[in-house]
Design a protein around this motif. Sequence first.
Motif, mmCIF file in Angstrom:
data_model
loop_
_atom_site.group_PDB
_atom_site.id
_atom_site.type_symbol
_atom_site.label_atom_id
_atom_site.label_comp_id
_atom_site.label_asym_id
_atom_site.label_seq_id
_atom_site.Cartn_x
_atom_site.Cartn_y
_atom_site.Cartn_z
ATOM 1 N N GLN A 36 0.647 -1.308 -0.211
ATOM 2 C CA GLN A 36 -0.082 0.175 0.207
ATOM 3 C C GLN A 36 1.012 1.140 -0.028
ATOM 4 O O GLN A 36 0.475 2.468 -0.432
ATOM 5 N N SER A 37 2.005 1.222 0.498
ATOM 6 C CA SER A 37 2.948 2.227 0.362
ATOM 7 C C SER A 37 3.601 2.797 -0.947
ATOM 8 O O SER A 37 3.753 3.757 -1.167
ATOM 9 N N ASP A 38 3.609 1.833 -1.847
ATOM 10 C CA ASP A 38 3.771 2.181 -3.255
ATOM 11 C C ASP A 38 2.937 2.958 -3.784
ATOM 12 O O ASP A 38 3.342 3.919 -4.831
ATOM 13 N N CYS A 39 1.467 3.067 -3.651
ATOM 14 C CA CYS A 39 0.526 4.009 -4.017
ATOM 15 C C CYS A 39 -0.181 4.850 -3.035
ATOM 16 O O CYS A 39 -0.738 4.403 -2.333
ATOM 17 N N PRO A 40 0.378 6.395 -2.812
ATOM 18 C CA PRO A 40 -0.139 6.856 -1.956
ATOM 19 C C PRO A 40 -1.669 7.034 -2.249
ATOM 20 O O PRO A 40 -2.236 7.405 -3.157
ATOM 21 N N ILE A 69 -8.703 5.680 -7.749
ATOM 22 C CA ILE A 69 -8.702 4.817 -8.881
ATOM 23 C C ILE A 69 -9.741 5.476 -9.827
ATOM 24 O O ILE A 69 -10.858 5.481 -9.868
ATOM 25 N N THR A 70 -9.454 5.810 -10.850
ATOM 26 C CA THR A 70 -9.960 6.565 -12.105
ATOM 27 C C THR A 70 -10.085 5.710 -13.385
ATOM 28 O O THR A 70 -10.972 6.128 -14.343
ATOM 29 N N ASN A 71 -9.296 4.803 -13.532
ATOM 30 C CA ASN A 71 -9.041 4.148 -14.742
ATOM 31 C C ASN A 71 -9.379 2.529 -14.493
ATOM 32 O O ASN A 71 -8.634 1.940 -13.938
ATOM 33 N N VAL A 72 -10.543 2.275 -14.880
ATOM 34 C CA VAL A 72 -11.071 0.585 -14.615
ATOM 35 C C VAL A 72 -11.626 0.111 -16.156
ATOM 36 O O VAL A 72 -12.700 -0.075 -16.259
ATOM 37 N N PRO A 73 -10.707 -0.222 -16.854
ATOM 38 C CA PRO A 73 -11.170 -0.791 -18.224
ATOM 39 C C PRO A 73 -11.538 -2.273 -17.920
ATOM 40 O O PRO A 73 -11.031 -3.084 -17.382
ATOM 41 N N CYS A 87 -0.990 3.701 -10.614
ATOM 42 C CA CYS A 87 -1.627 3.604 -9.218
ATOM 43 C C CYS A 87 -3.026 4.050 -9.311
ATOM 44 O O CYS A 87 -3.894 3.658 -8.547
ATOM 45 N N ASP A 88 -3.315 4.404 -10.649
ATOM 46 C CA ASP A 88 -4.811 5.017 -10.533
ATOM 47 C C ASP A 88 -5.596 4.060 -11.543
ATOM 48 O O ASP A 88 -6.989 4.195 -11.914
ATOM 49 N N ARG A 89 -5.117 2.548 -11.827
ATOM 50 C CA ARG A 89 -5.781 1.909 -12.692
ATOM 51 C C ARG A 89 -5.967 0.266 -12.149
ATOM 52 O O ARG A 89 -5.162 -0.047 -11.383
ATOM 53 N N VAL A 90 -7.179 -0.071 -12.376
ATOM 54 C CA VAL A 90 -7.621 -1.388 -12.014
ATOM 55 C C VAL A 90 -7.951 -2.100 -13.279
ATOM 56 O O VAL A 90 -9.147 -1.756 -13.817
ATOM 57 N N ARG A 91 -7.558 -3.189 -13.771
ATOM 58 C CA ARG A 91 -8.025 -3.789 -14.949
ATOM 59 C C ARG A 91 -8.847 -4.907 -14.748
ATOM 60 O O ARG A 91 -8.697 -5.601 -13.745
ATOM 61 N N LEU A 92 -9.850 -4.976 -15.168
ATOM 62 C CA LEU A 92 -11.065 -6.076 -14.890
ATOM 63 C C LEU A 92 -10.814 -7.020 -16.097
ATOM 64 O O LEU A 92 -11.312 -6.696 -17.439
ATOM 65 N N PHE A 93 -10.131 -8.337 -15.927
ATOM 66 C CA PHE A 93 -10.393 -9.153 -16.895
ATOM 67 C C PHE A 93 -11.472 -10.058 -17.045
ATOM 68 O O PHE A 93 -11.836 -10.444 -15.983
ATOM 69 N N VAL A 94 -12.101 -9.710 -18.059
ATOM 70 C CA VAL A 94 -13.539 -10.367 -18.240
ATOM 71 C C VAL A 94 -13.774 -11.475 -19.187
ATOM 72 O O VAL A 94 -12.784 -11.611 -20.187
ATOM 73 N N ASN A 95 -14.762 -12.547 -19.258
ATOM 74 C CA ASN A 95 -15.117 -13.434 -20.191
ATOM 75 C C ASN A 95 -15.995 -12.689 -21.138
ATOM 76 O O ASN A 95 -16.454 -11.571 -21.099
ATOM 77 N N GLN A 102 -10.625 -12.705 -13.381
ATOM 78 C CA GLN A 102 -9.195 -12.863 -12.518
ATOM 79 C C GLN A 102 -9.308 -11.747 -11.298
ATOM 80 O O GLN A 102 -10.191 -10.684 -11.405
ATOM 81 N N THR A 103 -8.677 -11.676 -10.477
ATOM 82 C CA THR A 103 -8.778 -11.040 -9.100
ATOM 83 C C THR A 103 -8.412 -9.651 -9.772
ATOM 84 O O THR A 103 -7.310 -9.614 -10.141
ATOM 85 N N PRO A 104 -9.251 -8.752 -9.755
ATOM 86 C CA PRO A 104 -8.860 -7.187 -9.966
ATOM 87 C C PRO A 104 -7.632 -6.556 -8.955
ATOM 88 O O PRO A 104 -7.831 -6.851 -7.572
ATOM 89 N N ARG A 105 -6.894 -5.986 -9.338
ATOM 90 C CA ARG A 105 -5.652 -5.369 -8.790
ATOM 91 C C ARG A 105 -5.242 -4.059 -9.093
ATOM 92 O O ARG A 105 -5.203 -3.814 -10.489
ATOM 93 N N VAL A 106 -4.556 -3.133 -8.415
ATOM 94 C CA VAL A 106 -4.197 -1.766 -8.842
ATOM 95 C C VAL A 106 -2.796 -2.363 -9.666
ATOM 96 O O VAL A 106 -2.122 -2.966 -9.309
ATOM 97 N N GLY A 107 -2.593 -1.722 -10.689
ATOM 98 C CA GLY A 107 -1.540 -1.758 -11.851
ATOM 99 C C GLY A 107 -1.965 -1.347 -12.853
ATOM 100 O O GLY A 107 -1.488 -1.120 -14.020
#
Length: 107
Positions: A36-40, A69-73, A87-95, A102-107
């Motif tokens: 959590q310290s990597d992304c303020p 989190i402003t970018n959630v494609p 730090c502002d992106r979470v990708r949603l891997f969908v079928n 897949q587990t959504p995570r910051v990155g």
Amino acid sequence: MEKLAYIVALLLLASLFQPLTARDLEINVLQLDVSQSDCPGVTKDTWPELLGVPATLARQTIQNENSNITNVPSILNGSPVTTDFRCDRVRLFVNVLDFVVQTPRVG
């Protein structure tokens, strides 16, 4: 007309079956150890509870829980993605039915 009813029933069953099995099929090729310290300002960096959830609901949940989190494609599972970390992106891997696989995570 009867064949159409069978096809519709099959598609409905398939849409119910896929979210249940998504947890068993999750494959993480690259896992980043992000503390959590990597992304303020990021209080939560993974959402395992969103596996099998429709992408629109997952997107709303992530943005409600973390305003940074402003970018959630939504990305079709298996599609190529860039390897940059944001730090502002979470990708949603969908079928193909638009359920998170897949587990959504910051990155």
